[in-house]
Design an enzyme around this catalytic site. Structure first.
Site, PDB file in Angstrom:
ATOM      1  N   GLU A  73      23.321 -22.082  42.818  1.00  0.00           N
ATOM      2  CA  GLU A  73      24.278 -21.836  43.999  1.00  0.00           C
ATOM      3  C   GLU A  73      25.587 -20.923  43.486  1.00  0.00           C
ATOM      4  OE1 GLU A  73      26.214 -22.614  47.701  1.00  0.00           O
ATOM      5  OE2 GLU A  73      24.135 -22.061  46.985  1.00  0.00           O
ATOM      6  N   HIS A  76      25.048 -17.476  42.460  1.00  0.00           N
ATOM      7  CA  HIS A  76      24.944 -16.629  44.027  1.00  0.00           C
ATOM      8  C   HIS A  76      26.434 -16.309  44.693  1.00  0.00           C
ATOM      9  CE1 HIS A  76      24.286 -16.808  48.510  1.00  0.00           C
ATOM     10  NE2 HIS A  76      23.889 -15.769  48.075  1.00  0.00           N
ATOM     11  N   HIS A 184      24.384 -17.206  58.294  1.00  0.00           N
ATOM     12  CA  HIS A 184      24.556 -16.573  56.725  1.00  0.00           C
ATOM     13  C   HIS A 184      23.452 -15.471  56.341  1.00  0.00           C
ATOM     14  CE1 HIS A 184      26.791 -16.470  53.060  1.00  0.00           C
ATOM     15  NE2 HIS A 184      26.062 -17.247  52.487  1.00  0.00           N
ATOM     16  N   HIS A 294       7.484 -17.976  65.268  1.00  0.00           N
ATOM     17  CA  HIS A 294       7.465 -17.294  64.058  1.00  0.00           C
ATOM     18  C   HIS A 294       6.172 -16.267  64.192  1.00  0.00           C
ATOM     19  CE1 HIS A 294       9.021 -15.258  60.599  1.00  0.00           C
ATOM     20  NE2 HIS A 294       8.207 -15.783  59.889  1.00  0.00           N
ATOM     21  N   HIS A 356       8.855 -12.606  50.226  1.00  0.00           N
ATOM     22  CA  HIS A 356       8.674 -12.418  51.564  1.00  0.00           C
ATOM     23  C   HIS A 356      10.111 -11.973  52.338  1.00  0.00           C
ATOM     24  CE1 HIS A 356       6.651 -12.753  55.624  1.00  0.00           C
ATOM     25  NE2 HIS A 356       7.207 -13.829  55.605  1.00  0.00           N
TER      26      HIS A 356
END
Length: 379
Positions: A73, A76, A184, A294, A356
């Site tokens: 975290e 990032h 986000h 999806h 992906h």
């Protein structure tokens, strides 16, 4: 302009990596690896020494330190901060010759920094007000500086990157609420796409639509862009609601072509505050509905973008660059579909799920490139 273009390319590549790293953080359940923001258990990095871990566990008993999550975290966050500095530098370069515009950009950056400091020391409402000012100043430039696209484009990016920082904060404070985390993700994709477009515009050489020869193909390209953006949203919503394995089989779902699902509950955008969404809160039928939609979105993207690739290949007989751009879109489309199927068939392995996300970002950029190349340009 040469240095501006190089910096735009560097920033876009960093943005792509930040998007991939964000997916890695989210998919490895490390989104709450640091319960505070922008520090991590009060540290600029993360606690590692025994006494620091003990103090952090005492301060946050509901969220004890898990170093293997905290470092993901916080790394990032640091890379996102570096990206913010690059975007600020681009905005300053674009506006430097105009003292008034330069003042807007500098004031925005200083206000954003002050808001961050005030949030850390415990003045959240004042921080929120300063953040609104920090976003509003470059937004004014985006809509007002019509004589200089460099200044407008970079001002818009600066507003977006500051808002992205706020979404990162809310991701933590609202306990990975799906609508915030999805926003986000979309903001990260938008930052990547707009930085890539900035790089293309700063070079200004790619144009195959001289005299608007390919108006129909251009319209289809924009339709494909919209379809991919919607599908990215659906993918984000699937991931943030922990619905990726709600249909563990393929091509059927739960052994049926039309399984029982609860779409209203699955796509309910807001569920109140104070709920810990880590692990998901949806019932199985709601998760199935999210996953199923999806999949339907993937079929729509395959049809629309596939049609675009076919049309671009035919139009490429008049311009080899158009054939190459269409082929790149086609390769990424096939790769993305195969990755999506593999994620289901192999039970959501982390590296496939991250790939992906990264390929979705590349597909988005390839469509932006094609749309830019097809812009009407007079001879």
């Amino acid at each position: 302009m040469k240095w501006f273009s190089r910096l735009a390319l560097l920033a876009s590549m960093l943005a792509w990596f930040v998007v991939i790293l964000g997916a890695f953080v989210r998919l490895s359940d490390a989104g709450l690896g640091c319960p505070d923001w922008p520090v991590c258990y009060g540290h600029l990095a993360w606690p590692t020494a025994e006494e620091h871990v003990a103090a952090a566990n005492e301060a946050y008993p509901e969220r004890p330190v898990e170093v293997h999550k905290a470092w993901k975290e916080q790394v990032h966050r640091h890379l996102a901060a570096m990206l913010g500095v690059l975007v600020l530098t681009l905005a300053l370069m674009a506006s430097w010759s105009n003292s008034r515009r330069r003042g807007f950009i500098i004031t925005s950056a200083v206000t954003a920094a002050a808001g961050t400091v005030l949030y850390i020391v415990g003045w959240p409402m004042v921080s929120l007000a300063l953040s609104a000012v920090a976003i509003g100043l470059p937004l004014y430039g985006l809509f007002s500086w019509k004589d200089d696209w460099h200044a407008r484009h970079t001002a818009g990016l600066l507003a977006l990157i500051i808002f992205q920082a706020m979404l990162g904060m809310w991701t933590v404070t609202m306990l990975v609420k799906p609508i915030i985390v999805t926003a986000h993700l979309l903001g990260g994709m938008a930052t990547w796409g707009l930085l890539w477009l900035l790089y293309l515009r700063s070079r200004g050489q790619l144009a195959v639509n001289t005299g608007n020869r390919f108006a129909g193909l251009r319209t289809l390209t924009f339709a494909a862009l919209v379809a991919v953006i919607v599908q990215i949203y659906l993918g984000g919503w699937t991931s943030t609601n922990y619905a990726a394995l709600a249909c563990p089989d393929f091509p059927t779902c739960q052994g049926e072509w039309l399984p029982a699902m609860d779409l209203a509950e699955g796509f309910k955008p807001w569920r109140g505050l104070g709920v810990d969404y880590e692990g998901g809160v949806l019932e199985n039928e709601a998760r199935v509905g999210v996953h199923y939609v999806h999949r339907l979105g993937a079929i729509a993207v395959l049809l629309i973008v596939g049609s675009l690739v076919f049309r671009a290949r035919r139009a490429g007989q008049q311009d080899g660059r158009l054939r190459l751009l269409g082929a790149s879109v086609g390769v990424l489309l096939v790769a993305q579909v195969l990755l999506g199927i593999s994620v289901v068939k192999y039970g959501l392995p982390l590296w496939l799920a991250v790939a992906h996300n990264g390929t979705a970002a590349l597909l988005l950029a390839s469509l932006i490139t094609l749309a830019y190349a097809l812009r009407p340009v007079e001879q």
